[in-house]
Design an enzyme around this catalytic site. Structure first.
Site, PDB file in Angstrom:
ATOM      1  CG  ASP A  39      -2.059   0.980   1.162  1.00  0.00           C
ATOM      2  OD1 ASP A  39      -3.098   0.692   0.560  1.00  0.00           O
ATOM      3  OD2 ASP A  39      -1.883   2.068   1.736  1.00  0.00           O
ATOM      4  CD1 TRP A  40      -1.169   5.699   0.755  1.00  0.00           C
ATOM      5  CD2 TRP A  40       0.790   6.724   0.459  1.00  0.00           C
ATOM      6  NE1 TRP A  40      -1.401   6.833   0.008  1.00  0.00           N
ATOM      7  CE2 TRP A  40      -0.211   7.488  -0.185  1.00  0.00           C
ATOM      8  CE3 TRP A  40       2.111   7.172   0.399  1.00  0.00           C
ATOM      9  CZ2 TRP A  40       0.064   8.663  -0.874  1.00  0.00           C
ATOM     10  CZ3 TRP A  40       2.386   8.351  -0.285  1.00  0.00           C
ATOM     11  CH2 TRP A  40       1.371   9.083  -0.911  1.00  0.00           C
ATOM     12  CD1 TRP A  97      -8.554   4.188  -1.009  1.00  0.00           C
ATOM     13  CD2 TRP A  97     -10.032   4.037   0.642  1.00  0.00           C
ATOM     14  NE1 TRP A  97      -7.866   4.329   0.181  1.00  0.00           N
ATOM     15  CE2 TRP A  97      -8.760   4.236   1.207  1.00  0.00           C
ATOM     16  CE3 TRP A  97     -11.132   3.920   1.487  1.00  0.00           C
ATOM     17  CZ2 TRP A  97      -8.557   4.333   2.578  1.00  0.00           C
ATOM     18  CZ3 TRP A  97     -10.929   4.009   2.856  1.00  0.00           C
ATOM     19  CH2 TRP A  97      -9.659   4.206   3.388  1.00  0.00           C
ATOM     20  CG  ASP A 151      -5.587  -5.208  -3.342  1.00  0.00           C
ATOM     21  OD1 ASP A 151      -6.648  -4.555  -3.238  1.00  0.00           O
ATOM     22  OD2 ASP A 151      -4.470  -4.690  -3.227  1.00  0.00           O
ATOM     23  CG  HIS A 180      -5.378  -3.512   0.209  1.00  0.00           C
ATOM     24  ND1 HIS A 180      -4.678  -3.259  -0.963  1.00  0.00           N
ATOM     25  CD2 HIS A 180      -5.041  -2.515   1.067  1.00  0.00           C
ATOM     26  CE1 HIS A 180      -3.955  -2.156  -0.820  1.00  0.00           C
ATOM     27  NE2 HIS A 180      -4.152  -1.691   0.406  1.00  0.00           N
TER      28      HIS A 180
END
Length: 298
Positions: A119-120, A160, A246, A275
């Site tokens: 993710d980030w 999102w 995901d 995810h």
């Protein structure tokens, strides 16, 4: 900046999180990180994303330290036990990079790093690896990417992003639960809510989706393009461990495998889960990290 610090009692008796807290003073903010395993070993850097914290890696850390590795797992500013500026405008892609660089390079002076990101954690970790390639020896990406704004974002991500910015409520544990293949326990949900006593602590979590470059002229787009030029010549080991469930990052593993030379010949995996694959396949994910390192040192 107006900065909040989550009371320590919020983090008492969290399940499967026996780790010692470490802190770095970065000037305006204090950053929390875990530092587990032998200090003389080469570090495995585990970077979380949105809206989680180092608790996400609780089942992976013992597997990696058990193989003799040192694990560094920070809480990004705005998350976990780290300080939390209260205004969304206090957060930017570059500021997150600066905070993380201050911890990893200025405070800890890490080198020979194996990056593990999702993710980030990928948006930040891949940029740092490209900007400081001499400090990194390998990269493992699970459900992550380094976007430049030159590609169309998936519809799921656009939805999102709008939710994070405009929803009157931002239920962190529910978001984690939706993004996980299994159902989180009540205690686990409480642990993910622990950093956020009320809505004033959630500015960092709400800010992250809007900071993802979605247009070619985004403030971070050009720097990410430059990072891709480095990654396009990256010959050190590069492993993808994406999950099979995901919708946001699906296909990113094949894209990176095709563009990054170091991905050639690696034992890329598709793991079971959503995810947050660290919740669904933590042991398999950690063993893939261990296997990659063993292949470099064996």
């Amino acid at each position: 900046m107006d900065v909040l610090r989550t009371p320590e009692e919020r983090f008492r008796d969290l399940p499967d999180y026996p780790f010692e807290a470490h802190y770095a003073d970065l000037g305006d903010v204090r950053m929390h990180y875990l530092d587990e395993g032998p200090t003389e070993a080469s570090p495995v850097l585990m970077l979380h994303g949105e809206p989680s914290w180092s608790y996400l890696y609780r089942h992976m850390i013992p597997v990696c330290t058990g193989a003799g590795h040192r694990v560094i797992a920070p809480d990004l500013i705005g998350f976990g036990k780290s300080d939390k500026p209260t205004c969304i405008e206090d957060y930017s892609y570059q500021r997150h990079l600066d905070w993380l660089r201050a911890l990893l390079i200025d405070h800890l002076d890490l080198s020979d790093i194996t990056l593990v990101c999702q993710d980030w954690g990928s948006l930040l970790g891949l940029r740092l690896a490209a900007e400081h390639p001499d400090r990194f020896r390998a990269i493992v990406v699970g459900n992550g990417m380094l976007p430049t704004g030159d590609q169309t974002a998936p519809a799921a991500f656009k939805a999102w992003r709008a939710f994070a910015l405009y929803s009157p409520v931002f239920p962190v544990s529910a978001i984690l639960n939706v993004g996980t293949g299994r159902t989180l326990s009540r205690a686990e949900k409480k642990a993910y809510e622990a950093p956020f006593p009320n809505r004033h602590y959630k500015a960092g979590a709400r800010a992250f989706p809007k900071l993802v470059p979605m247009t070619p002229d985004d403030p971070a787009s050009e720097a990410n393009r430059q990072a891709w030029k480095v990654l396009a010549e990256w010959e050190k080991p590069f492993l993808t461990t994406f999950s099979n469930g995901d919708p946001i990052t699906r296909g990113g593993d094949r894209y990176m495998q095709s563009r990054i030379p170091g991905a050639q010949g690696q034992p890329h995996l598709t793991l079971r889960g959503g995810h947050f694959l660290q919740e669904d396949s933590p042991v398999a994910f950690a063993e893939a990290v261990n296997g990659l390192i063993a292949g470099m040192t064996g």
